[in-house]
Design a protein around this motif. Structure first.
Motif, PDB file in Angstrom:
ATOM      1  N   GLY A 267       0.818  -1.208   0.000  1.00 52.62           N
ATOM      2  CA  GLY A 267       0.000   0.000   0.000  1.00 52.62           C
ATOM      3  C   GLY A 267       0.854   1.260   0.000  1.00 52.62           C
ATOM      4  N   ALA A 268       1.928   1.245   0.792  1.00 48.88           N
ATOM      5  CA  ALA A 268       2.831   2.393   0.849  1.00 48.88           C
ATOM      6  C   ALA A 268       3.567   2.559  -0.476  1.00 48.88           C
ATOM      7  CB  ALA A 268       3.834   2.215   1.990  1.00 48.88           C
ATOM      8  N   LEU A 269       3.970   1.443  -1.093  1.00 43.11           N
ATOM      9  CA  LEU A 269       4.621   1.519  -2.392  1.00 43.11           C
ATOM     10  C   LEU A 269       3.688   2.141  -3.429  1.00 43.11           C
ATOM     11  CD1 LEU A 269       6.375  -1.976  -2.636  1.00 43.11           C
ATOM     12  CD2 LEU A 269       7.523   0.247  -2.590  1.00 43.11           C
ATOM     13  N   ARG A 270       2.418   1.753  -3.382  1.00 45.76           N
ATOM     14  CA  ARG A 270       1.447   2.294  -4.333  1.00 45.76           C
ATOM     15  C   ARG A 270       1.219   3.788  -4.089  1.00 45.76           C
ATOM     16  NH1 ARG A 270      -2.070  -1.167  -3.408  1.00 45.76           N
ATOM     17  NH2 ARG A 270      -1.668  -2.613  -5.128  1.00 45.76           N
ATOM     18  N   ASP A 271       1.136   4.176  -2.824  1.00 41.58           N
ATOM     19  CA  ASP A 271       0.916   5.593  -2.503  1.00 41.58           C
ATOM     20  C   ASP A 271       2.105   6.455  -2.931  1.00 41.58           C
ATOM     21  OD1 ASP A 271      -1.506   4.941  -1.410  1.00 41.58           O
ATOM     22  OD2 ASP A 271      -0.790   4.903   0.670  1.00 41.58           O
TER      23      ASP A 271
END
Length: 376
Positions: free
Chosen positions: A185-189
């Protein structure tokens, strides 16, 4: 104004401008169309124009003849081109017609055919192509993910059930590995959905090159991937998962010049070792262990036996730490403070010496001058 109900597009390929004009007049009320005069130009158009649904093509063409175009389409690795309906314009030469049939021509029509006959054949071919496409899509949706080509969750669960049934009958074993990128999720954000999708595809490609033919690789939930490995011990699966984990952790993947800190976590379950008798329970146990691995900090493999947990906490770069702080994710930095501090001290010492910042190290190493503890 943009069209909302575009007509099916047909490519007309004939060396004669008069023949192309005649065919265009016959179909233009019901279909959109495009014209080309030689087979090579038609091939280029077909590769680029995804809206074309059918080709009306003469056998006699300059540069690349109708049979050459037909052969090139049928040998294409792109299903859209390989399955393109081809209505060939042919005379009475049975040998030429037989050759075109052997190459995969869909149907034939004479140049002198009337409008009704032409429209009837075009409509029939388009309907047949649509039915074939729907049937193919339906089958692939049940078995394969159309984007990755991997098995769907439904099919992977069926494969696991069959493997479990065989193992129970013959005293064998089945292992399951569930894997997922940490902090996806952090990578996507931070980097966007497109970058994460590319990472997933590269990971899938790597997995496809490493699993055995008898193993089944597919999707489970969200970004989770599952490997069903019949006849494989839990130790072998844990070793395999750890090799994957180490390869991902060491991968040099950069975005806009910044190396990504990538890691995966995996959960491993084995039918006899975990005393599990159903495929669903075996996969869910592997999922639970993967979730436990991620809650424990990620970059680890969790299995059921003693020593089944192997973890390597990845070093956090200063740039990554600052990025986390800017995003309000201080909790992700706290476990790495000691390591970051040990790497920062030489830099602070250099700054202190070169820039005469006497406070830089003094503030870190010396107690307050008044002897107090610094509190109020």
């Amino acid at each position: 104004m943009e069209k909302t109900n575009q007509l099916p597009r047909i490519l007309i390929v004939d060396a004669s401008r008069m023949v192309r004009a005649m065919l265009a007049r016959q179909i233009r009320d019901l279909y959109d169309y495009r014209e080309e005069s030689d087979g090579e130009a038609a091939w280029q158009v077909l590769v680029l124009d995804h809206s074309i649904k059918l080709v009306i093509c003469s056998l006699s063409l300059p540069v690349l003849d109708g049979n050459g175009l037909l052969a090139r389409l049928r040998s294409s690795r792109l299903p859209r081109l390989a399955q393109m309906p081809m209505l060939m314009i042919a005379g009475d030469n049975e040998e030429a017609i037989g050759r075109a049939k052997s190459l995969g021509a869909s149907d034939f029509i004479n140049r002198a055919a009337g409008t009704s006959e032409l429209l009837s054949r075009v409509d029939s071919l388009l309907r047949f192509s649509h039915v074939q496409s729907e049937l193919k899509d339906s089958l692939e949706q049940q078995v394969q993910n159309p984007e990755t080509g991997l098995f769907t969750r439904k099919y992977i669960e069926l494969q696991a059930a069959q493997a479990m049934s065989h193992a129970l009958r013959h005293g064998g074993e089945v292992s399951v590995i569930v894997l997922c990128f940490d902090n996806i999720g952090a990578l996507r954000d931070e980097h966007g959905a497109e970058i994460v999708e590319q990472l997933q595809k590269r990971f899938v490609t790597m997995l496809l090159g490493k699993v055995r033919k008898e193993d089944s690789l597919g999707h489970f939930a969200g970004s989770q991937l599952v490997v069903v490995a019949p006849g494989t011990t839990v130790a072998a699966c844990e070793s395999f998962a750890n090799r994957l984990r180490e390869a991902i952790n060491a991968a040099n993947v950069a975005v806009h010049g910044q190396r990504l800190q990538l890691s995966v976590s995996a959960g491993v379950a084995n039918s006899p070792a975990d005393n599990v008798a159903s495929a669903g329970a075996l996969i869910e146990l592997a999922v639970a262990r993967m979730n436990a691995a991620q809650r424990g900090g990620g970059n680890q493999v969790v299995g059921g036996g003693r020593g089944a947990v192997e973890r390597a906490t990845p070093a956090l770069t200063l740039e990554r730490a600052l990025s986390f702080i800017e995003m309000g994710r201080e909790d992700d930095v706290l476990p790495h403070l000691k390591a970051l501090g040990s790497r920062l001290l030489p830099l602070l010492a250099l700054l202190d010496r070169e820039l005469n910042l006497g406070w830089a190290l003094g503030a870190l190493e010396q107690p307050p001058a008044d002897g107090s503890d610094g509190g109020n």
